[in-house]
Design an enzyme around this catalytic site. Structure first.
Site, PDB file in Angstrom:
ATOM      1  N   TYR A 134     -12.695  -2.674  11.631  1.00 59.56           N
ATOM      2  CA  TYR A 134     -11.345  -2.095  11.512  1.00 59.56           C
ATOM      3  C   TYR A 134     -10.542  -2.314  12.795  1.00 59.56           C
ATOM      4  O   TYR A 134      -9.390  -2.760  12.766  1.00 59.56           O
ATOM      5  CB  TYR A 134     -11.496  -0.608  11.205  1.00 59.56           C
ATOM      6  N   VAL A 163      -3.343  -7.454  -1.653  1.00 54.59           N
ATOM      7  CA  VAL A 163      -2.743  -8.190  -0.530  1.00 54.59           C
ATOM      8  C   VAL A 163      -3.756  -9.072   0.216  1.00 54.59           C
ATOM      9  O   VAL A 163      -3.362  -9.869   1.070  1.00 54.59           O
ATOM     10  CB  VAL A 163      -1.997  -7.254   0.468  1.00 54.59           C
ATOM     11  N   GLY A 169       0.818  -1.223   0.000  1.00 53.13           N
ATOM     12  CA  GLY A 169       0.000   0.000   0.000  1.00 53.13           C
ATOM     13  C   GLY A 169       0.842   1.259   0.000  1.00 53.13           C
ATOM     14  O   GLY A 169       0.643   2.159   0.812  1.00 53.13           O
ATOM     15  N   ALA A 170       1.784   1.322  -0.936  1.00 55.77           N
ATOM     16  CA  ALA A 170       2.735   2.449  -0.926  1.00 55.77           C
ATOM     17  C   ALA A 170       2.473   3.444  -2.058  1.00 55.77           C
ATOM     18  O   ALA A 170       3.308   4.295  -2.339  1.00 55.77           O
ATOM     19  CB  ALA A 170       4.161   1.918  -0.985  1.00 55.77           C
ATOM     20  N   ALA A 194     -10.944  -4.497  15.151  1.00 49.29           N
ATOM     21  CA  ALA A 194     -10.631  -5.914  15.375  1.00 49.29           C
ATOM     22  C   ALA A 194      -9.407  -6.329  14.562  1.00 49.29           C
ATOM     23  O   ALA A 194      -8.526  -7.047  15.057  1.00 49.29           O
ATOM     24  CB  ALA A 194     -11.831  -6.785  15.001  1.00 49.29           C
ATOM     25  N   THR A 195      -9.313  -5.845  13.323  1.00 50.83           N
ATOM     26  CA  THR A 195      -8.146  -6.215  12.507  1.00 50.83           C
ATOM     27  C   THR A 195      -6.876  -5.591  13.081  1.00 50.83           C
ATOM     28  O   THR A 195      -5.813  -6.219  13.074  1.00 50.83           O
ATOM     29  CB  THR A 195      -8.287  -5.767  11.032  1.00 50.83           C
ATOM     30  N   ILE A 239      -3.680  10.535  11.268  1.00 52.53           N
ATOM     31  CA  ILE A 239      -2.658  10.991  10.321  1.00 52.53           C
ATOM     32  C   ILE A 239      -3.349  11.561   9.074  1.00 52.53           C
ATOM     33  O   ILE A 239      -4.308  10.955   8.567  1.00 52.53           O
ATOM     34  CB  ILE A 239      -1.734   9.812   9.908  1.00 52.53           C
TER      35      ILE A 239
HETATM   36  P1  NAP Z   1      -4.655   5.534   2.322  1.00 50.65           P
HETATM   37  O1  NAP Z   1      -4.122   6.908   2.087  1.00 50.65           O
HETATM   38  O2  NAP Z   1      -6.100   5.264   2.102  1.00 50.65           O
HETATM   39  O3  NAP Z   1      -3.768   4.509   1.441  1.00 50.65           O
HETATM   40  C1  NAP Z   1      -4.040   3.148   1.508  1.00 50.65           C
HETATM   41  C2  NAP Z   1      -3.007   2.384   0.721  1.00 50.65           C
HETATM   42  O4  NAP Z   1      -3.274   0.976   0.870  1.00 50.65           O
HETATM   43  C3  NAP Z   1      -3.037   2.685  -0.756  1.00 50.65           C
HETATM   44  O5  NAP Z   1      -1.725   2.659  -1.264  1.00 50.65           O
HETATM   45  C4  NAP Z   1      -3.846   1.513  -1.327  1.00 50.65           C
HETATM   46  O6  NAP Z   1      -3.518   1.181  -2.679  1.00 50.65           O
HETATM   47  C5  NAP Z   1      -3.389   0.395  -0.421  1.00 50.65           C
HETATM   48  N1  NAP Z   1      -4.310  -0.738  -0.386  1.00 50.65           N
HETATM   49  C6  NAP Z   1      -5.562  -0.785   0.120  1.00 50.65           C
HETATM   50  N2  NAP Z   1      -6.074  -2.016  -0.034  1.00 50.65           N
HETATM   51  C7  NAP Z   1      -5.122  -2.762  -0.652  1.00 50.65           C
HETATM   52  C8  NAP Z   1      -5.058  -4.099  -1.091  1.00 50.65           C
HETATM   53  N3  NAP Z   1      -6.073  -4.957  -0.915  1.00 50.65           N
HETATM   54  N4  NAP Z   1      -3.925  -4.530  -1.690  1.00 50.65           N
HETATM   55  C9  NAP Z   1      -2.863  -3.696  -1.871  1.00 50.65           C
HETATM   56  N5  NAP Z   1      -2.876  -2.404  -1.477  1.00 50.65           N
HETATM   57  C10 NAP Z   1      -3.998  -1.949  -0.885  1.00 50.65           C
HETATM   58  O7  NAP Z   1      -4.375   5.042   3.810  1.00 50.65           O
HETATM   59  P2  NAP Z   1      -3.317   5.542   4.904  1.00 50.65           P
HETATM   60  O8  NAP Z   1      -3.991   6.536   5.754  1.00 50.65           O
HETATM   61  O9  NAP Z   1      -2.027   5.864   4.247  1.00 50.65           O
HETATM   62  O10 NAP Z   1      -3.193   4.207   5.769  1.00 50.65           O
HETATM   63  C11 NAP Z   1      -2.095   3.319   5.671  1.00 50.65           C
HETATM   64  C12 NAP Z   1      -2.168   2.335   6.830  1.00 50.65           C
HETATM   65  O11 NAP Z   1      -2.132   3.065   8.060  1.00 50.65           O
HETATM   66  C13 NAP Z   1      -3.449   1.521   6.864  1.00 50.65           C
HETATM   67  O12 NAP Z   1      -3.178   0.219   7.310  1.00 50.65           O
HETATM   68  C14 NAP Z   1      -4.296   2.260   7.889  1.00 50.65           C
HETATM   69  O13 NAP Z   1      -5.250   1.419   8.485  1.00 50.65           O
HETATM   70  C15 NAP Z   1      -3.232   2.693   8.866  1.00 50.65           C
HETATM   71  N6  NAP Z   1      -3.615   3.823   9.709  1.00 50.65           N
HETATM   72  C16 NAP Z   1      -3.912   5.045   9.172  1.00 50.65           C
HETATM   73  C17 NAP Z   1      -4.274   6.084  10.028  1.00 50.65           C
HETATM   74  C18 NAP Z   1      -4.592   7.467   9.524  1.00 50.65           C
HETATM   75  O14 NAP Z   1      -4.982   8.312  10.339  1.00 50.65           O
HETATM   76  N7  NAP Z   1      -4.443   7.766   8.254  1.00 50.65           N
HETATM   77  C19 NAP Z   1      -4.356   5.856  11.401  1.00 50.65           C
HETATM   78  C20 NAP Z   1      -4.059   4.602  11.903  1.00 50.65           C
HETATM   79  C21 NAP Z   1      -3.677   3.579  11.052  1.00 50.65           C
HETATM   80  P3  NAP Z   1      -4.313   1.845  -3.925  1.00 50.65           P
HETATM   81  O15 NAP Z   1      -3.968   3.308  -3.906  1.00 50.65           O
HETATM   82  O16 NAP Z   1      -3.764   1.156  -5.108  1.00 50.65           O
HETATM   83  O17 NAP Z   1      -5.759   1.606  -3.675  1.00 50.65           O
END
Ligand code: NAP
Length: 242
Positions: A150, A59, A7-8, A152-153, A183
């Site tokens: 969410y 993934v 997810g980068a 739970a995961t 974030i």
């Molecule tokens: P985001 O901006 O929505 O980006 C999500 C990323 O995950 C994207 O690169 C997306 O790819 C990829 N992705 C989603 N489902 C996928 C799959 N099935 N296979 C491969 N790639 C997949 O999210 P983020 O805020 O950066 O979050 C990143 C991580 O941090 C997540 O695990 C999230 O739960 C965790 N997190 C975020 C926050 C926050 O406040 N933002 C807080 C706590 C935890 P595509 O662009 O190709 O769809």
């Protein structure tokens, strides 16, 4: 040295890929849909003079992860650092949550951590080195209304991290998690202003975090300085729980 970040293409994963590239790692940038952004991340990483390629794979799908890791190792050599970052949220109160909403989040956020770790751990065990960094969430530590799926995961990731750390510690591999708070990324951008204000009011440091704040923590956990830390969940939340 090669780091694979799931997810980068956007958000936190993108910042982690850039941070690793800046530190001299070759980077494998996984994505599911956002091909243009993923290639853009790879291009920016490449500007640090390292090899950086984008790899499309869902993934949630074990076989797709297997194929991707084989391709990454062919292109960039053994994966020394795996960052399980990909994740989604589909929020709803439990009384309205469908099985599909629960299962989709489970497969994308937790099963994925198994799917990916299962591919890289045997090689790390043979080489007697490796780092796995799993992105959890404060929702997994404290819970959140509308996020039973969410949270739970994300709590599951904490248990997975501790258990795998115990299994592979003797082989020189560390397994840690990061629990980000609020974030600024696409994931939080779609929340209402009201919800954002409530969240901000709970943050001790009085501001939302940036993707780079998580990237720096991930880099630390991958560094030699963190070689005696394993099974830990590092909260990076500006003190949201205080
Ligand atoms: P985001 O901006 O929505 O980006 C999500 C990323 O995950 C994207 O690169 C997306 O790819 C990829 N992705 C989603 N489902 C996928 C799959 N099935 N296979 C491969 N790639 C997949 O999210 P983020 O805020 O950066 O979050 C990143 C991580 O941090 C997540 O695990 C999230 O739960 C965790 N997190 C975020 C926050 C926050 O406040 N933002 C807080 C706590 C935890 P595509 O662009 O190709 O769809």
């Amino acid at each position: 040295m090669t780091a694979l970040i799931t997810g980068a293409s956007r958000g936190i994963g993108r910042a982690i890929a850039l941070e690793f590239a800046k530190s001299g790692y070759n980077v494998a940038i996984n994505y599911a849909n956002s091909e243009v952004s993923a290639k853009d991340t790879a291009k920016e990483c490449g500007e640090f003079g390292v090899l950086a390629f984008a790899y499309k794979a869902d993934v949630s799908d074990f076989d797709a992860c297997k194929e991707m890791v084989a391709k990454v190792e062919q292109d960039l050599g053994p994966v020394e650092v795996l960052v399980n970052n990909a994740g989604i949220n589909i929020d709803n109160l439990l009384i309205r949550m469908s099985q599909e909403q629960f299962d989709k989040v489970y497969f994308a956020n937790l099963k994925s951590v198994y799917n990916m770790s299962r591919q890289v751990v045997p090689g790390m065990m043979k080489r007697r080195r490796g780092r796995i960094i799993n992105i959890s969430s404060v929702a997994g530590l404290y819970g959140n209304v509308g996020q039973t799926n969410y949270a739970a995961t994300k709590a599951g990731i904490v248990g997975f991290t501790k258990s795998l750390a115990k299994e592979v510690g003797a082989r020189g591999i560390t397994v840690n998690a990061i629990a980000p708070g609020f974030i600024e990324t696409d994931m939080t951008d779609r929340l209402s202003d009201n919800i954002k204000e409530i969240a901000r009011s709970k943050i001790t440091l009085g501001r939302f975090g940036k993707a780079e704040d998580i990237a720096k923590a991930a880099m630390f956990l991958a560094s030699d300085g963190a070689s005696y830390i394993t099974g830990h969940t590092l909260e990076v939340s500006g003190g949201i729980s205080l």
